[in-house]
Design a protein around this motif. Structure first.
Motif, PDB file in Angstrom:
ATOM      1  N   SER A  73      62.227   5.273  10.277  1.00 18.57           N
ATOM      2  CA  SER A  73      63.343   5.344  11.049  1.00 18.57           C
ATOM      3  C   SER A  73      64.619   4.686  10.488  1.00 18.57           C
ATOM      4  O   SER A  73      65.674   5.337  10.868  1.00 18.57           O
ATOM      5  N   LEU A  74      64.381   3.860   9.888  1.00 19.88           N
ATOM      6  CA  LEU A  74      65.631   3.156   9.448  1.00 19.88           C
ATOM      7  C   LEU A  74      66.314   3.893   8.200  1.00 19.88           C
ATOM      8  O   LEU A  74      67.393   3.691   7.997  1.00 19.88           O
ATOM      9  N   GLY A  75      65.499   4.860   7.638  1.00 18.44           N
ATOM     10  CA  GLY A  75      65.897   5.741   6.620  1.00 18.44           C
ATOM     11  C   GLY A  75      66.348   7.078   7.118  1.00 18.44           C
ATOM     12  O   GLY A  75      66.484   8.035   6.322  1.00 18.44           O
ATOM     13  N   GLY A  76      66.132   7.190   8.527  1.00 17.55           N
ATOM     14  CA  GLY A  76      66.377   8.335   9.080  1.00 17.55           C
ATOM     15  C   GLY A  76      65.358   9.581   9.435  1.00 17.55           C
ATOM     16  O   GLY A  76      65.602  10.356   9.931  1.00 17.55           O
ATOM     17  N   ARG A  77      64.124   9.031   9.060  1.00 17.69           N
ATOM     18  CA  ARG A  77      63.225   9.754   9.393  1.00 17.69           C
ATOM     19  C   ARG A  77      62.412   9.343  10.740  1.00 17.69           C
ATOM     20  O   ARG A  77      61.758   8.404  10.701  1.00 17.69           O
ATOM     21  N   HIS A  78      62.429  10.084  11.815  1.00 15.58           N
ATOM     22  CA  HIS A  78      61.908  10.116  12.986  1.00 15.58           C
ATOM     23  C   HIS A  78      60.742  10.503  13.318  1.00 15.58           C
ATOM     24  O   HIS A  78      60.641  11.478  13.235  1.00 15.58           O
TER      25      HIS A  78
END
Length: 268
Positions: A73-78
Motif C-alpha cells: 500500500s505504501l507503493g500505491g497497491r491497495h
C-alpha cells in the motif's frame, strides 16, 4: 516469588489476556486475597512477551499477509489485507494516547478491588447485550476506518482495570455488526501492537529502575504464559462459534458479585 506464584500468575496471564474476562482483575486478585507481594516489572515483561509470542505464532500467516499488504500500500497497491493492516494501526492509536496521558492516574487511583468488581459486572453485561442483540452479519474484511476507530476507542477504555481489553473490543466489534469469530480475530490482531507497546513501556521502567530478578522465574513465566495463551486462543475461537459469549458473561457476573461480597464482608 515462589514457584507456585509464578505458575499461577503466568497461566492466568496467558489465559485471561485473550478471554473476555479481564487479565488485570485476575492478576490483582491473588495478591489482594492471598497477600502476595507485587510480582515486579521484570515478571510483567516476561509474561507479556509470552502472550505476544503466542498470538504472533498463532496468526503468523495472517500477520504475514497484513505486512505484505501494508508494504504494498505504501507503493500505491491497495488490497483487503492492506486496508486491514491500516485499520489495526488506526485502532491502536487511541489506546496508545490514553496510555501515555492517563497511565499514572489509572495506576494510582483505579487499581482497586471495588473498581475491578464494578467494571467486571458492567462490561460483562455489555458483552451479553452485544452478543444477544447485535446483527453480527459482517466479517472482519468488511471493516471500514470508522468502525476500526470505534473499536480502538473501546480498547482505550480497557485501560481501566477489570474492563478486559479483549472483552470490550469484541463487544464494540459485535455492536458494529461483526460476527463473533471475526470480532475475536480482529481483537486478537489488535492485541499485538498494544501488548508490544505495554511490554515496551514496562521495559523502559525496568531499565530506569533495575531490579534483581530470578531468571528461572522469568523463563518459566514466559513459557507458561506462551503455552496457556496459545491454548486459549485456539479453543476460544472454537467455543464462541458454538456457544457464544454467554459462558464468559456468567463467569464475569459471578466473579464481580463474589468480589463485592468478599469486599463487603471484610469491610464489615
Amino acid at each position: 516469588m515462589s514457584t507456585v506464584e509464578v505458575i499461577i500468575l503466568a497461566i492466568l496471564q496467558g489465559l485471561t489476556e485473550f478471554l473476555p474476562i479481564s487479565s488485570s482483575a485476575h492478576l490483582i486478585l491473588p495478591s489482594a486475597i492471598f497477600g502476595w507481594q507485587d510480582q515486579g516489572i521484570a515478571f510483567d515483561v516476561a509474561v507479556h512477551v509470552g502472550t505476544l509470542l503466542a498470538v504472533v505464532w498463532y496468526f503468523r500467516q495472517d500477520i504475514g499477509r497484513l505486512i505484505v499488504g501494508w508494504l504494498q500500500s505504501l507503493g500505491g497497491r491497495h488490497s483487503t489485507d492492506s486496508k486491514l493492516a491500516w485499520w489495526v494501526i488506526l485502532a491502536t492509536i487511541p489506546a496508545g494516547l490514553a496510555g501515555l496521558l492517563a497511565a499514572d492516574y489509572i495506576e494510582s487511583y483505579l487499581r482497586s478491588p471495588w473498581v475491578l468488581a464494578a467494571t467486571t459486572i458492567i462490561f460483562g453485561l455489555a458483552l451479553w447485550w452485544a452478543d444477544a442483540t447485535a446483527k453480527q452479519n459482517q466479517n472482519m474484511e468488511q471493516l471500514n476506518w470508522r468502525q476500526a476507530l470505534f473499536i480502538g476507542v473501546a480498547q482505550a477504555i480497557s485501560l481501566i482495570p477489570g474492563t478486559s481489553r479483549s472483552g470490550i473490543t469484541m463487544t464494540a466489534a459485535m455492536l458494529l455488526g461483526l460476527d463473533k469469530v471475526s470480532a475475536a480475530r480482529f481483537s486478537f490482531l489488535l492485541s499485538i501492537p498494544i501488548i508490544a507497546l505495554s511490554g515496551g513501556y514496562q521495559t523502559t521502567k525496568l531499565m530506569a529502575e533495575p531490579e534483581r530478578f530470578d531468571l528461572n522465574a522469568i523463563f518459566l513465566g514466559t513459557g507458561l504464559a506462551f503455552c496457556s495463551a496459545l491454548f486459549c486462543i485456539h479453543f476460544f475461537l472454537k467455543i464462541i462459534s458454538r456457544m457464544g459469549m454467554l459462558p464468559f458473561v456468567i463467569y464475569r457476573l459471578i466473579l464481580g458479585v463474589g468480589l463485592l461480597i468478599f469486599l463487603g464482608w471484610f469491610a464489615g
